[in-house]
Design a protein around this motif. Structure first.
Motif, PDB file in Angstrom:
ATOM      1  N   LEU A  70      -1.938   3.445  -3.561  1.00 56.51           N
ATOM      2  CA  LEU A  70      -1.009   4.450  -4.069  1.00 56.51           C
ATOM      3  C   LEU A  70      -1.678   5.803  -4.293  1.00 56.51           C
ATOM      4  O   LEU A  70      -1.116   6.845  -4.003  1.00 56.51           O
ATOM      5  CB  LEU A  70      -0.400   3.984  -5.391  1.00 56.51           C
ATOM      6  CG  LEU A  70       0.571   2.812  -5.340  1.00 56.51           C
ATOM      7  CD1 LEU A  70       1.037   2.475  -6.736  1.00 56.51           C
ATOM      8  CD2 LEU A  70       1.770   3.153  -4.457  1.00 56.51           C
ATOM      9  N   THR A 126      10.084   6.568  -7.949  1.00 57.91           N
ATOM     10  CA  THR A 126      10.152   5.177  -7.468  1.00 57.91           C
ATOM     11  C   THR A 126       8.816   4.470  -7.665  1.00 57.91           C
ATOM     12  O   THR A 126       8.782   3.270  -7.957  1.00 57.91           O
ATOM     13  CB  THR A 126      10.535   5.145  -5.975  1.00 57.91           C
ATOM     14  OG1 THR A 126       9.667   6.019  -5.240  1.00 57.91           O
ATOM     15  CG2 THR A 126      11.976   5.574  -5.779  1.00 57.91           C
ATOM     16  N   THR A 127       7.720   5.201  -7.506  1.00 59.93           N
ATOM     17  CA  THR A 127       6.394   4.615  -7.761  1.00 59.93           C
ATOM     18  C   THR A 127       6.251   4.255  -9.230  1.00 59.93           C
ATOM     19  O   THR A 127       5.717   3.199  -9.583  1.00 59.93           O
ATOM     20  CB  THR A 127       5.283   5.604  -7.362  1.00 59.93           C
ATOM     21  OG1 THR A 127       5.424   5.937  -5.992  1.00 59.93           O
ATOM     22  CG2 THR A 127       3.911   4.999  -7.615  1.00 59.93           C
ATOM     23  N   GLN A 128       6.731   5.124 -10.083  1.00 55.34           N
ATOM     24  CA  GLN A 128       6.687   4.868 -11.517  1.00 55.34           C
ATOM     25  C   GLN A 128       7.437   3.580 -11.852  1.00 55.34           C
ATOM     26  O   GLN A 128       6.956   2.744 -12.628  1.00 55.34           O
ATOM     27  CB  GLN A 128       7.297   6.058 -12.263  1.00 55.34           C
ATOM     28  CG  GLN A 128       7.218   5.963 -13.773  1.00 55.34           C
ATOM     29  CD  GLN A 128       7.723   7.232 -14.420  1.00 55.34           C
ATOM     30  OE1 GLN A 128       7.581   8.326 -13.884  1.00 55.34           O
ATOM     31  NE2 GLN A 128       8.330   7.104 -15.593  1.00 55.34           N
ATOM     32  N   GLU A 137       2.975  11.408  -8.085  1.00 55.11           N
ATOM     33  CA  GLU A 137       3.705  10.287  -7.480  1.00 55.11           C
ATOM     34  C   GLU A 137       5.199  10.386  -7.765  1.00 55.11           C
ATOM     35  O   GLU A 137       5.636  11.039  -8.720  1.00 55.11           O
ATOM     36  CB  GLU A 137       3.163   8.959  -8.021  1.00 55.11           C
ATOM     37  CG  GLU A 137       1.842   8.531  -7.404  1.00 55.11           C
ATOM     38  CD  GLU A 137       1.961   8.212  -5.929  1.00 55.11           C
ATOM     39  OE1 GLU A 137       3.051   7.783  -5.493  1.00 55.11           O
ATOM     40  OE2 GLU A 137       0.959   8.391  -5.198  1.00 55.11           O
ATOM     41  N   TRP A 138       5.998   9.705  -6.916  1.00 49.97           N
ATOM     42  CA  TRP A 138       7.449   9.714  -7.038  1.00 49.97           C
ATOM     43  C   TRP A 138       7.927   8.853  -8.211  1.00 49.97           C
ATOM     44  O   TRP A 138       7.201   7.976  -8.690  1.00 49.97           O
ATOM     45  CB  TRP A 138       8.088   9.183  -5.752  1.00 49.97           C
ATOM     46  CG  TRP A 138       7.758   9.993  -4.539  1.00 49.97           C
ATOM     47  CD1 TRP A 138       6.809   9.718  -3.608  1.00 49.97           C
ATOM     48  CD2 TRP A 138       8.358  11.231  -4.135  1.00 49.97           C
ATOM     49  NE1 TRP A 138       6.778  10.689  -2.640  1.00 49.97           N
ATOM     50  CE2 TRP A 138       7.727  11.641  -2.938  1.00 49.97           C
ATOM     51  CE3 TRP A 138       9.376  12.025  -4.663  1.00 49.97           C
ATOM     52  CZ2 TRP A 138       8.072  12.802  -2.273  1.00 49.97           C
ATOM     53  CZ3 TRP A 138       9.730  13.191  -3.998  1.00 49.97           C
ATOM     54  CH2 TRP A 138       9.080  13.566  -2.813  1.00 49.97           C
ATOM     55  N   CYS A 181       1.433   8.937 -13.115  1.00 50.44           N
ATOM     56  CA  CYS A 181       2.220   9.369 -11.950  1.00 50.44           C
ATOM     57  C   CYS A 181       2.345  10.887 -11.890  1.00 50.44           C
ATOM     58  O   CYS A 181       2.346  11.481 -10.811  1.00 50.44           O
ATOM     59  CB  CYS A 181       3.609   8.717 -11.983  1.00 50.44           C
ATOM     60  SG  CYS A 181       3.573   6.957 -11.547  1.00 50.44           S
ATOM     61  N   GLU A 218      -1.319  -2.098  -1.334  1.00 53.00           N
ATOM     62  CA  GLU A 218      -0.888  -0.730  -1.043  1.00 53.00           C
ATOM     63  C   GLU A 218      -1.738   0.248  -1.862  1.00 53.00           C
ATOM     64  O   GLU A 218      -1.849   0.131  -3.081  1.00 53.00           O
ATOM     65  CB  GLU A 218       0.582  -0.560  -1.414  1.00 53.00           C
ATOM     66  CG  GLU A 218       1.118   0.840  -1.146  1.00 53.00           C
ATOM     67  CD  GLU A 218       2.527   1.028  -1.677  1.00 53.00           C
ATOM     68  OE1 GLU A 218       3.088   2.121  -1.449  1.00 53.00           O
ATOM     69  OE2 GLU A 218       3.057   0.097  -2.324  1.00 53.00           O
ATOM     70  N   THR A 251      -2.332  -1.507  -5.352  1.00 50.20           N
ATOM     71  CA  THR A 251      -1.456  -2.519  -5.934  1.00 50.20           C
ATOM     72  C   THR A 251      -1.932  -3.926  -5.562  1.00 50.20           C
ATOM     73  O   THR A 251      -2.733  -4.091  -4.636  1.00 50.20           O
ATOM     74  CB  THR A 251      -0.012  -2.349  -5.435  1.00 50.20           C
ATOM     75  OG1 THR A 251       0.033  -2.658  -4.035  1.00 50.20           O
ATOM     76  CG2 THR A 251       0.480  -0.925  -5.663  1.00 50.20           C
ATOM     77  N   GLU A 282       8.042   1.077  -9.811  1.00 51.70           N
ATOM     78  CA  GLU A 282       7.309  -0.042  -9.211  1.00 51.70           C
ATOM     79  C   GLU A 282       6.134  -0.466 -10.090  1.00 51.70           C
ATOM     80  O   GLU A 282       5.910  -1.655 -10.326  1.00 51.70           O
ATOM     81  CB  GLU A 282       6.796   0.379  -7.830  1.00 51.70           C
ATOM     82  CG  GLU A 282       5.979  -0.685  -7.112  1.00 51.70           C
ATOM     83  CD  GLU A 282       5.394  -0.170  -5.804  1.00 51.70           C
ATOM     84  OE1 GLU A 282       4.484  -0.834  -5.271  1.00 51.70           O
ATOM     85  OE2 GLU A 282       5.834   0.898  -5.322  1.00 51.70           O
TER      86      GLU A 282
END
Length: 476
Positions: free
Chosen positions: A158, A130-132, A127-128, A122, A156, A152, A134
Motif C-alpha cells: 500500500l 477506500t484504503t482507510q 491514501e484513498w 492514510c 499488497e 497487507t 480496508e
C-alpha cells in the motif's frame, strides 16, 4: 518497576524498546534506497536469523533471563527462527525487552485509537478513503504489521516501508522520568514518529508518564522564512543526537538530522520543567558520515569512552591523518570541526568547551566522580589511518552498554576490537557467550569489561549499530 527512568548511559539496563527487522526491510529497492535512508539493500533472512537473532537473545539474557534460559536449542530448531516477532508461537513476550510491534497491536485493539491512527496514516501517505476502510477491517496484529511494513496480509504493497524502524533510539529519548519525542528530519521517518506518538500516549505501559511526554513545537514563523534560513530554523531532532550522560546532564547533538532551533527548544523546555540542570550542545559536521552524535562516540564505563579520534580533539587530525593530508589524500576542512557549548539552568552565561575529549573527561570527573587521570579513550580503528574512518562508518563508536563495562557492538570492526583488547576488555562472539550462559560457565550478573561481538554483515549495511537499535526505557 517504573515504566521509564534513565539517568545514565551505562547504568544496568532494565527495560528497553526494540523493533526487530520486518518484511519492509526486504522491499527496499536500489532506486529508492537513499530516499529511505539506506546506503544499500540488505538480505532480510540473514539479517534476521543470523544477526538480529543474537541481539535479542543477548538482551533477554541480561534483562529477562527467564524468557530465554534453556530455550535456545528449541528456538534454533525452529526453521523460521523469528521468535522475536509477536505473531510467532515462540514469541518471548517480555515486559523488559519490549517489541514495538507488540505495543502497536495492543493499542489497535481500542476502536477509537484504531480509527484515529488509520486515518492519520492514510493522510500522511496520501491514501484513498477506500484504503482507510480496508485497513480498519484488519485484525489488530495484522494491522500493526501493515502499518509498519506497508504491506497487507494479502501481499499488497500500500505504501513505502519504514526500514529505519529497527533504529528505535531515534523515535524518542528517556530523560530521567520524562520522555522526549523526536521530530524526524527526513520524510521517510514521518510514519515512525506518528506510530510512536500514538503508542506513548495510549499504551497502558506508559500511563504514569502522560504528563511527562515532551513534544517540541514547530517554528510558527517557519513558513515566512526565506529558503536560505529554513534549514537552520526548522524543528528536527532525532534520538541518536541525545544522550542522558548523568542525572542532571543531557547532551544534544546538532547534526545532519538535528537543528540548532530544535536544540534551543529542548534547552528551554527541559530547563522550564526542571528536568535537568545542564545541557551541552555538540555541533558535529553536517555529513552523512556522522549523521548522529552516537555515531562518533558512546560510553563504555563511567571513565571509558569509545570515540572517533579525528573529531575528538577539536577537529584536529591525528598524526597519520596529517601525513595523509600532506599527501593530498584528506584535504583539511574547517567544517570538520566540533563546536561545544554548555548551558546551565538559571544562568545566562554559556560555557564553551575546547574539544570533545575535554567534554567527555568533564562528564566522567565532574558528573560521575571519576579521577581525571583514570579517564580513558578507546579510538575507532585503534586511531590508525584509514581504519578510524572506515570502522566508524560501520558503527565502531555506536555501542550499547548493557551494564557498566559490558557493551554489545559489531564484530566486523577488527582494529577497534583490537583497541578494546589492549584496554583490558574481553571480546567474545555473541554465539559463544550465549553457549556459556546456557552451560552455566558464565553469567550476565558477574560479567565485567566485555565487548560482545554481534554478527553484522547485513545489519551494518543499514548504517546503525546496537546503540541505534535500542531505546532504553529504564536503567538502574
Amino acid at each position: 518497576m517504573k515504566s521509564i527512568f534513565v539517568a545514565s548511559e551505562v547504568g544496568t539496563l532494565k527495560r528497553l524498546l526494540i523493533h526487530s527487522p520486518d518484511s519492509g526491510l526486504g522491499k527496499v529497492v536500489p532506486s529508492k534506497a537513499q530516499d529511505w535512508l539506506f546506503e544499500d539493500i540488505v538480505h532480510l533472512d540473514t539479517m534476521r536469523k543470523d544477526e538480529y537473532d543474537y541481539y535479542v537473545k543477548i538482551l533477554l539474557y541480561f534483562l529477562d533471563p527467564e524468557k530465554i534460559r534453556g530455550k535456545i536449542a528449541a528456538i534454533d530448531a525452529d526453521t523460521s527462527r523469528s521468535f522475536y516477532k509477536p505473531d510467532h508461537p515462540l514469541y518471548f513476550n517480555s515486559t523488559r525487552v519490549i517489541e514495538f510491534q507488540k505495543l502497536l497491536a495492543d493499542i489497535l485493539e481500542e476502536e477509537l485509537v484504531r480509527t484515529k491512527l488509520v486515518a492519520a496514516i492514510c493522510a500522511v501517505e496520501h491514501e484513498w478513503y477506500t484504503t482507510q476502510s480496508e485497513l480498519s477491517d484488519l485484525a489488530p496484529v495484522d494491522l500493526a504489521k501493515t502499518l509498519i511494513s506497508g504491506t497487507t496480509p494479502a501481499g499488497e504493497m500500500l505504501f513505502a516501508p519504514v526500514p529505519n524502524f529497527i533504529f528505535t533510539r531515534d523515535i524518542g529519548i528517556t530523560i530521567n522520568n520524562h520522555l522526549l519525542l523526536n521530530k524526524p528530519a527526513k520524510q521517510a521517518r514521518t510514519r515512525e514518529a506518528l506510530l510512536a506518538q500514538y503508542i506513548f500516549y495510549n499504551h497502558p505501559v506508559f500511563a504514569d508518564i502522560r504528563g511527562k511526554i515532551i513534544e517540541l513545537p514547530d517554528n510558527e514563523l517557519y513558513f515566512l522564512l526565506p529558503d536560505n534560513e529554513k534549514d537552520y530554523n526548522k524543528t528536527t531532532l532525532e534520538g541518536g543526537d541525545v544522550m542522558m550522560v548523568a542525572p542532571n546532564h543531557l547532551l544534544v547533538g546538532v547534526s545532519e538530522r538535528t537543528t540548532v532551533f530544535a536544540a534551543q527548544q529542548t534547552i528551554k523546555i527541559l530547563f522550564d520543567r526542571e528536568v535537568v540542570d545542564k545541557i551541552t550542545v555538540v555541533k558535529i559536521p553536517f555529513k552523512r558520515d556522522y549523521m548522529h552524535l552516537d555515531t562518533i562516540f558512546t560510553q563504555v564505563k563511567k571513565d571509558v569512552w569509545v570515540v572517533l579520534g579525528s573529531l575528538a580533539r577539536n577537529g584536529r587530525h591525528t598524526d597519520d591523518q596529517i601525513d595523509a593530508t600532506m599527501s593530498g589524500l584528506i584535504p583539511p576542512r574547517a567544517d570538520e570541526e566540533v563546536k561545544i557549548v554548555q548551558f546551565f539552568k538559571g544562568e545566562n552565561r554559556p560555557k564553551e568547551i575546547e574539544s570533545l575529549e575535554e567534554l567527555l573527561i568533564q562528564i566522567s570527573v565532574e558528573d560521575l566522580g571519576c579521577r581525571r587521570d583514570k579517564v580513558r579513550f578507546i579510538y575507532s580503528g585503534n586511531n590508525e589511518f584509514p581504519y578510524g574512518a572506515r570502522e566508524q562508518w560501520t558503527d565502531s563508536c555506536n555501542l550499547l552498554a548493557l551494564k557498566e563495562g559490558v557493551v554489545i557492538g559489531y564484530d566486523r570492526n577488527d582494529k577497534t576490537l583490537e583497541a578494546f583488547r589492549q584496554a583490558g576488555f574481553r571480546t567474545v562472539r555473541a554465539a559463544d557467550l550465549l553457549n556459556e550462559f546456557e552451560t552455566g560457565t558464565s553469567d550476565p550478573e558477574t560479567l565485567t569489561d566485555t565487548f560482545i561481538m554481534l554478527p553484522s554483515a547485513e545489519l551494518s549495511r543499514a548504517r546503525g549499530g546496537s546503540h541505534c537499535m535500542s531505546m532504553p526505557l529504564h536503567r538502574e
